[in-house]
Design an enzyme around this catalytic site. Sequence first.
Site, short mmCIF file in Angstrom:
data_model
loop_
_atom_site.label_atom_id
_atom_site.label_comp_id
_atom_site.label_asym_id
_atom_site.label_seq_id
_atom_site.Cartn_x
_atom_site.Cartn_y
_atom_site.Cartn_z
N ASP A 14 0.85 -1.19 0.00
CA ASP A 14 0.00 0.00 0.00
C ASP A 14 0.89 1.24 0.00
O ASP A 14 2.04 1.16 -0.40
CB ASP A 14 -0.97 -0.04 1.19
CG ASP A 14 -0.22 -0.22 2.50
OD1 ASP A 14 1.03 -0.09 2.49
OD2 ASP A 14 -0.86 -0.48 3.52
N HIS A 17 1.12 -8.90 -3.70
CA HIS A 17 0.14 -7.99 -3.11
C HIS A 17 0.73 -6.58 -3.16
O HIS A 17 1.45 -6.16 -2.26
CB HIS A 17 -0.15 -8.42 -1.67
CG HIS A 17 -1.15 -7.55 -0.96
ND1 HIS A 17 -2.46 -7.89 -0.80
CD2 HIS A 17 -1.02 -6.35 -0.34
CE1 HIS A 17 -3.11 -6.95 -0.13
NE2 HIS A 17 -2.24 -6.00 0.17
N ASP A 46 0.01 -18.14 -4.09
CA ASP A 46 0.11 -17.07 -5.10
C ASP A 46 -1.22 -16.36 -5.34
O ASP A 46 -1.65 -16.21 -6.49
CB ASP A 46 0.67 -17.64 -6.41
CG ASP A 46 1.31 -16.56 -7.29
OD1 ASP A 46 1.49 -15.41 -6.81
OD2 ASP A 46 1.62 -16.85 -8.47
N GLU A 64 2.52 -10.33 -0.01
CA GLU A 64 2.83 -8.91 0.06
C GLU A 64 4.34 -8.68 -0.11
O GLU A 64 5.15 -9.58 0.10
CB GLU A 64 2.35 -8.26 1.37
CG GLU A 64 2.44 -6.73 1.30
CD GLU A 64 1.52 -5.99 2.24
OE1 GLU A 64 0.91 -6.60 3.12
OE2 GLU A 64 1.42 -4.74 2.07
#
Length: 587
Positions: free
Chosen positions: A101, A439, A479, A488
């Site tokens: 993020d 991710h 995955d 991530e």
Amino acid sequence: MRVIPVFFTLHAVAALVSAQLALPIPPFLPANASSGAEPSAGGYPNPAWANLLGDLIYFYDEQRSGTLPSTNRVPWRNDSLILEGLDVGIDLTGGFYDAGDFSKDTFPLSFVLMSLCWGATDFGKGYDLANQTAYLDDTLRWGLDWLIKAHPNATTLVVMVASADKDGSYWGGDRSIPSPRPVFTITNDNPGTDAAAGAAAAFAACSNLYANRAFDNKAYSAPASLKNDSYASTLLSHAQTLYTFAANATGGRKTYQTSVPQAASIYGSSGYGDELAMAALFLAQATGSPATYQEAESYWTKYDLASSNRVFNWDSKTPGLPVLFAQVNQANSGLGGNLTTWMAVAESYFDDIVNNKGPGFTTGDGLLFFDGDSDDASLNPALNTAMLLERYVPIASTPEKQVAYQTFAKSQVDYALGKNTMSVPYIVGVNPNSPQNPHSAMASGGINVDEIDTVPAQEAYVLYGAVVGGPDKRGRFFDIRSDWPQTEVALDYNAPMLTLAAMHTIGDTKDPYFTALKEGAYAQVKPKGQPCDAAIRDGCQGHRLSKKATIAMAIVLAVVGLVVVGLSAWYLALLFRPAHLGLSKAG
Ligand SMILES: *[C@@H]1O[C@H](CO)[C@@H](O)[C@H](O)[C@H]1NC(C)=O
Ligand SMILES: *[C@@H]1O[C@H](CO)[C@@H](O)[C@H](O)[C@H]1NC(C)=O
Ligand SMILES: *[C@@H]1O[C@H](CO)[C@@H](O)[C@H](O)[C@H]1NC(C)=O
Ligand SMILES: *[C@@H]1O[C@H](CO)[C@@H](O)[C@H](O)[C@H]1NC(C)=O
Ligand SMILES: *[C@@H]1O[C@H](CO)[C@@H](O)[C@H](O)[C@H]1NC(C)=O
Ligand SMILES: *[C@@H]1O[C@H](CO)[C@@H](O)[C@H](O)[C@H]1NC(C)=O
Ligand SMILES: *[C@@H]1O[C@H](CO)[C@@H](O)[C@H](O)[C@H]1NC(C)=O
């Protein structure tokens, strides 16, 4: 029209003139994944290790925030959050996005910079041999220059720039990140001993690198060739100010989430004795001060760090301390420490690890696993341990221990590079079997977190060089994009692998394991079913049902329960109705 404060324009000018090592022309770019399924051409340095080192650094370019330089190598990245901090009067543009993020988190960033600088001090020749030193310099400065801005005066440190959307769930590209974002700081009255000392350790370790202050030069290679005395002294002065702030803030010593509760659930810290000791040690190495060295020893005792000697990561630095104590003592006989004592502490920890006597254990397919710490991002504790082992090898007391430590460290590196039951090298883009679904909001190309796994079907961009979380305890890797414990990416996941790759570039002429893995190897063994972890519960025993099915089942059970209760009540009522009691007759 908004008035842009002077520092923003000054910074833009400064960025143009701030000299650093010239980047290669043409630039180093990652090769495509299929080239990683062929043996390299060999020679010294081994080109596959040199390329891997380059890919691992490239990941940090992919994570950059702010106005990207003209030398930006990542074609799919854009300028982002170019006015960060404007609303609070602190220039916080630049730096790195922490993970999949977009937050900027000072505490783990400091750990990463410390780790990279420590590694490039000991194994610097690896960066030089791979022609990656200019990129190392560029990467470190991108982080350190931001950390300098996050430390605008002696008793202020920005510890977090968080998501602007309420639940931090923004999932999308770099052009529409919600802003302005909340900025959290520690101050003299509301301090954070760990965050301040962690940043001090990063500045001091990097000052040592930029000043060429190597540890024992018979044991290690020369630091990477990026010496710059003026930068080193700027870094050292930030280190000293932050160390004083950490130790002596008027608000006392406390964890930073005590002052900034918003950090608790994101990167809460378990203590600050380890960061204080680490800062003191890198500073003692920088200044040669016996008093500072003695402070490091006193923190070890005062905060009983021996009892938290478990895992090495962004939060817990304790297992690195005996190694660093040993290195500092080996290099500086005048500090008054006892090398033998610290060797014994380090070796007792390492002997247990390599002999499978705790604090971790080796899983069925060979990964060093620490229950709890390894449940999310399993590779990180293992690779950090491997990095510490390799660093300690030249100091170890016997040749047998040297072999044992090196063998164990290599087993973890091989594991991460594909020698595992999945045949997956856990680094994106280095081989056809590499993870396809890291991710990462930026790389995925998706814009709706509810469709994270399906839209787009294939990720928009290959996040070259990113180390992912890793497999579960049973060695299974699914995955799946939403499965953040496994897929991530993060600044700190790459850090130990960089130091290990630099070390292998120096001393290993054999290819990294993945060049032996052919396309399709993972597809043949890809696990059926679903994961059981903090993100996805569907595969848990006794939790075989999906969330929706569980809710449906709960409703069914509740209805059945109500019916049973109702029927029993009816039956009891029937049983005990006056007729049964023989009263009706009387009625
Ligand atoms: C050293 O770093 C400073 C600060 O970034 C920079 O201004 C200077 O030009 C650098 N010197 C050399 C020789 O690269
Ligand atoms: C990847 O690289 C190989 C070898 O360098 C080349 O043959 C192949 O065409 C490339 N594939 C893609 C998709 O670029
Ligand atoms: C590094 O650069 C030198 C000089 O250009 C070149 O000879 C060498 O092959 C390069 N090494 C690697 C690993 O790229
Ligand atoms: C330090 O910087 C912060 C943020 O810019 C500011 O609020 C504070 O007044 C400054 N403190 C001192 C002592 O200069
Ligand atoms: C960068 O901008 C381009 C052009 O708008 C866009 O296609 C791309 O997806 C953006 N990159 C990211 C990471 O959002
Ligand atoms: C903290 O303050 C004490 C008392 O003034 C001083 O002796 C000590 O050096 C300070 N510690 C640091 C790390 O600056
Ligand atoms: C260092 O400690 C060891 C025991 O751990 C002791 O035998 C030795 O004498 C000490 N060395 C010095 C110089 O104090």
